[in-house]
Write a protein that holds these residues in place. Structure first.
Motif, PDB file in Angstrom:
ATOM      1  N   LEU A  14     -23.630  11.860 -19.095  1.00 28.66           N
ATOM      2  CA  LEU A  14     -22.483  11.134 -19.637  1.00 28.66           C
ATOM      3  C   LEU A  14     -22.208  11.654 -21.045  1.00 28.66           C
ATOM      4  CD1 LEU A  14     -20.384   8.838 -19.805  1.00 28.66           C
ATOM      5  CD2 LEU A  14     -22.242   7.315 -20.541  1.00 28.66           C
ATOM      6  N   VAL A  15     -20.984  12.122 -21.274  1.00 30.99           N
ATOM      7  CA  VAL A  15     -20.540  12.531 -22.604  1.00 30.99           C
ATOM      8  C   VAL A  15     -19.689  11.402 -23.180  1.00 30.99           C
ATOM      9  CG1 VAL A  15     -19.202  14.194 -23.939  1.00 30.99           C
ATOM     10  CG2 VAL A  15     -20.615  14.981 -22.022  1.00 30.99           C
ATOM     11  N   SER A  16     -20.148  10.859 -24.296  1.00 26.14           N
ATOM     12  CA  SER A  16     -19.465   9.756 -24.971  1.00 26.14           C
ATOM     13  C   SER A  16     -18.731  10.292 -26.195  1.00 26.14           C
ATOM     14  CB  SER A  16     -20.504   8.701 -25.394  1.00 26.14           C
ATOM     15  OG  SER A  16     -20.008   7.848 -26.397  1.00 26.14           O
ATOM     16  N   TYR A 123     -16.540  -0.852 -24.055  1.00 26.74           N
ATOM     17  CA  TYR A 123     -17.018   0.532 -24.171  1.00 26.74           C
ATOM     18  C   TYR A 123     -18.517   0.605 -23.895  1.00 26.74           C
ATOM     19  CZ  TYR A 123     -17.271   5.314 -26.059  1.00 26.74           C
ATOM     20  OH  TYR A 123     -17.455   6.678 -26.207  1.00 26.74           O
ATOM     21  N   HIS A 124     -19.255  -0.311 -24.476  1.00 24.13           N
ATOM     22  CA  HIS A 124     -20.710  -0.287 -24.302  1.00 24.13           C
ATOM     23  C   HIS A 124     -21.129  -0.748 -22.907  1.00 24.13           C
ATOM     24  CE1 HIS A 124     -22.104   0.972 -28.302  1.00 24.13           C
ATOM     25  NE2 HIS A 124     -20.896   0.568 -28.640  1.00 24.13           N
ATOM     26  N   GLN A 128     -23.481   1.438 -20.352  1.00 25.21           N
ATOM     27  CA  GLN A 128     -24.623   0.862 -19.649  1.00 25.21           C
ATOM     28  C   GLN A 128     -24.485   1.004 -18.141  1.00 25.21           C
ATOM     29  OE1 GLN A 128     -24.602  -3.149 -21.211  1.00 25.21           O
ATOM     30  NE2 GLN A 128     -24.804  -2.397 -23.314  1.00 25.21           N
ATOM     31  N   GLN A 129     -23.303   0.723 -17.618  1.00 26.72           N
ATOM     32  CA  GLN A 129     -23.086   0.826 -16.176  1.00 26.72           C
ATOM     33  C   GLN A 129     -23.239   2.254 -15.679  1.00 26.72           C
ATOM     34  OE1 GLN A 129     -19.204  -0.896 -15.521  1.00 26.72           O
ATOM     35  NE2 GLN A 129     -19.841  -2.918 -16.243  1.00 26.72           N
ATOM     36  N   GLU A 130     -22.706   3.204 -16.443  1.00 29.36           N
ATOM     37  CA  GLU A 130     -22.774   4.593 -16.000  1.00 29.36           C
ATOM     38  C   GLU A 130     -24.192   5.137 -16.093  1.00 29.36           C
ATOM     39  OE1 GLU A 130     -21.394   8.285 -14.454  1.00 29.36           O
ATOM     40  OE2 GLU A 130     -20.937   6.150 -14.244  1.00 29.36           O
ATOM     41  N   LYS A 135     -29.022   6.949 -13.290  1.00 28.17           N
ATOM     42  CA  LYS A 135     -30.454   6.800 -13.022  1.00 28.17           C
ATOM     43  C   LYS A 135     -30.718   6.481 -11.558  1.00 28.17           C
ATOM     44  CE  LYS A 135     -33.291   4.564 -15.514  1.00 28.17           C
ATOM     45  NZ  LYS A 135     -33.949   3.511 -16.318  1.00 28.17           N
ATOM     46  N   ALA A 136     -29.883   5.610 -10.983  1.00 21.92           N
ATOM     47  CA  ALA A 136     -30.059   5.242  -9.579  1.00 21.92           C
ATOM     48  C   ALA A 136     -29.833   6.440  -8.666  1.00 21.92           C
ATOM     49  CB  ALA A 136     -29.099   4.108  -9.214  1.00 21.92           C
ATOM     50  N   GLN A 137     -28.887   7.298  -9.033  1.00 18.99           N
ATOM     51  CA  GLN A 137     -28.555   8.446  -8.182  1.00 18.99           C
ATOM     52  C   GLN A 137     -29.489   9.628  -8.391  1.00 18.99           C
ATOM     53  OE1 GLN A 137     -24.423   9.562  -8.254  1.00 18.99           O
ATOM     54  NE2 GLN A 137     -24.796  11.569  -7.345  1.00 18.99           N
TER      55      GLN A 137
END
Length: 263
Positions: A14-16, A123-124, A128-130, A135-137
């Protein structure tokens, strides 16, 4: 309006990009000082500079609102991240110390709480969701927090800033192997000066979500802007400079991906 743009990718990355936004609320727009109206502390052109990560397959999260509304890379309790000069969750001054708002025009506490609830929190929550999805994938997740700043700001640092300023919260936000892989890329090129955990050690995003013991490595990169743009208004993009810098950025991203693996 949606406070951010999010594109889901296929890589464990993930690029933030929290500080490229230029959108203002009516209260902030009406209250900005003359010096702040040009949004001088914006991370100009960072989404364009990192556009290549979409083709690689990274997830990308870009904040829409200016940091003068609410700073997405500061903690919600507004505790300072650095002992030296800095700016807060609601910046009262520009980086050079000039007031952000005209006298008596600062948004009130109720209005600012609305910015936390409607801009900062979503945004946060998306971060967290991503990270949880990655991690799950994949069994692990990488977070790359992308920033830039003018190369010379005497109030914040002496002299000229190094070109590449990597922050890992003094080694706490990623594994030693990840830090070593990043350092190897920096040391393997001679076009740009660099430092790890110098003036910029990583903001709230890096510190909050970089948990290598939980299979999440987080790294912040603060770029000196003169390497891809003009640092004076109108802050023009410089394609030739940007193209050279992107070679190193791509190498850094590839090194992180190559190093990362489930623990």
């Amino acid at each position: 309006m949606n406070p951010f743009d999010f594109t889901q990718g296929t890589l464990p990355l993930l690029v933030s990009i929290p500080h490229a936004g230029t959108r203002l609320t009516p209260e902030v727009e009406a209250g900005l000082s003359e010096a702040a109206r040009g949004l001088p502390d914006t991370d100009w052109h960072i989404p364009l500079l990192y556009d290549f990560v979409r083709d690689l397959g990274a997830s990308v999260l870009i904040g829409h609102y200016s940091r003068f509304v609410v700073d997405l890379n500061r903690p919600p309790d507004n505790q300072p991240l650095y002992s030296s000069a800095t700016t807060g969750l609601f910046p009262e001054t520009l980086f050079d110390g000039t007031p952000t708002f005209a006298p008596g025009k600062t948004p009130d506490a109720t209005t600012r709480q609305g910015y936390i609830d409607g801009i900062w929190q979503p945004y946060h929550q998306q971060i967290q969701q991503e990270l949880a999805r990655l991690k799950a994938q994949h069994g692990y997740a990488l977070l790359f927090d992308a920033h830039s700043i003018a190369s010379e700001i005497p109030r914040l640092f002496e002299g000229r800033l190094p070109d590449l300023n990597i922050g890992t919260n003094d080694g706490a936000s990623c594994t030693p192997a990840m830090s070593a892989a990043i350092e190897a890329v920096c040391a393997g090129q001679q076009a740009y000066s660099w430092v790890i955990n110098g003036r910029f050690k990583g903001g709230y995003i890096t510190r909050a979500y970089g948990q290598p013991q939980q299979q999440v490595d987080a790294v912040q990169l603060e770029l000196a802007q003169l390497n891809y743009m003009d640092e004076t208004p109108p802050y023009a993009w410089q394609q030739a400079r940007a193209g050279e810098l992107q070679k190193v950025l791509k190498a850094l991203i590839h090194a992180m991906l190559a190093q990362a693996k489930p623990q």
